[in-house]
Enzyme design. Sequence first.
Site, PDB file in Angstrom:
ATOM      1  N   HIS A  61      -0.808  64.041 -43.851  1.00 51.92           N
ATOM      2  CA  HIS A  61       0.373  64.290 -43.007  1.00 51.92           C
ATOM      3  C   HIS A  61       1.352  63.612 -43.982  1.00 51.92           C
ATOM      4  CE1 HIS A  61      -0.827  60.108 -42.029  1.00 51.92           C
ATOM      5  NE2 HIS A  61       0.321  60.111 -41.450  1.00 51.92           N
ATOM      6  N   HIS A  63       3.923  61.344 -43.146  1.00 47.15           N
ATOM      7  CA  HIS A  63       4.543  60.116 -43.053  1.00 47.15           C
ATOM      8  C   HIS A  63       4.630  59.454 -44.646  1.00 47.15           C
ATOM      9  CE1 HIS A  63       3.463  59.464 -38.753  1.00 47.15           C
ATOM     10  NE2 HIS A  63       4.711  59.780 -38.844  1.00 47.15           N
ATOM     11  N   ASP A  65       3.992  56.656 -46.035  1.00 47.52           N
ATOM     12  CA  ASP A  65       3.053  56.072 -46.435  1.00 47.52           C
ATOM     13  C   ASP A  65       1.870  56.759 -47.035  1.00 47.52           C
ATOM     14  OD1 ASP A  65       2.444  56.354 -43.684  1.00 47.52           O
ATOM     15  OD2 ASP A  65       0.843  54.907 -43.781  1.00 47.52           O
ATOM     16  N   HIS A  66       1.881  58.061 -47.005  1.00 49.97           N
ATOM     17  CA  HIS A  66       0.912  58.950 -47.459  1.00 49.97           C
ATOM     18  C   HIS A  66       1.293  59.917 -48.571  1.00 49.97           C
ATOM     19  CE1 HIS A  66      -2.148  57.733 -44.387  1.00 49.97           C
ATOM     20  NE2 HIS A  66      -0.960  57.548 -43.659  1.00 49.97           N
ATOM     21  N   HIS A 140      -1.725  62.961 -34.654  1.00 49.15           N
ATOM     22  CA  HIS A 140      -1.031  61.703 -34.967  1.00 49.15           C
ATOM     23  C   HIS A 140       0.630  62.225 -35.184  1.00 49.15           C
ATOM     24  CE1 HIS A 140      -0.139  58.114 -37.289  1.00 49.15           C
ATOM     25  NE2 HIS A 140       0.244  58.796 -38.198  1.00 49.15           N
TER      26      HIS A 140
HETATM   27 ZN   LIG Z   1      -0.353  55.723 -42.192  1.00 51.22          ZN
HETATM   28 ZN   LIG Z   2       0.919  58.183 -40.005  1.00 52.82          ZN
END
Ligand SMILES: [Zn+2]
Ligand SMILES: [Zn+2]
Length: 259
Positions: A61, A63, A65-66, A140
Amino acid sequence: MTEIIFLGTSGYVPTPERDNAAFLLKTGETSILVDCPGSPLRKLAAAGIKPLDVGSVFVTHVHADHVYGLPSLVHGLMLRDHVFRLFGSAESVDFCRRLLDLFGLREPKYKTRVEFVALAPGEKTAVAGGVDVTAWSVPHQTSSLAFEFRVGPGAKKVVFSGDTPIHPALFEWARGADALVHDCGAPARFFEKFPVLKSVHTSALDLGEWSERAGVRLLAPVHFLTELDFEVGEMEKEIRTRFTGRLFMPSDGERVAVE
Ligand SMILES: [Zn+2]
Ligand SMILES: [Zn+2]
């Protein structure tokens, strides 16, 4: 041999010991990167993996941090004639294309190129080297997918949840999985203290319970919300009150064989 290499195990806050969550699924000559935060080339080098041996990048996904390491991955290989196939939801793929374009990284002077593959939930897709993937939506974020890989001659089932709260359907897809790498934010007491967590992440207690019911063979909890200040051992104890299978609590740089 099939193994999972844990390039990062933390949630959205990296620490000196744990970087944001990212993994390498390695089987024979095929190496698949799952999520791309931080400094991917440094972490691949530390794991002894040549970056040009990685042909596929999966994004669970979008976000930050990914995905924030993706421009660095492509920029760092600007002189190398290489193609990454980037897999994710249509939303993730579109986002990553625009992210690379912000840096001009799809201009011809960059020799490493990215091909984008949008996955439709429930459809099986060939990846490389006899590995297939089926993607599944998880609740999520709008772009979120879990990935079910089928690997090698025995078609071993390796599932990556990405970030997600408990999603009962995921444990149907993961039933009898040879390995499940699953969101495990914190011990259950933090989900009572911060109820908002229940809609986006999974507690250690719930993960143990659902994994036991699904007959998961190897469970690797990840995406630890380390800023909440707890010991990983507390999560391990909680999971063990419910889960009787093989449990691997990874540190960054560790690897585990899928048997
Ligand atoms: Zn994350
Ligand atoms: Zn996330």
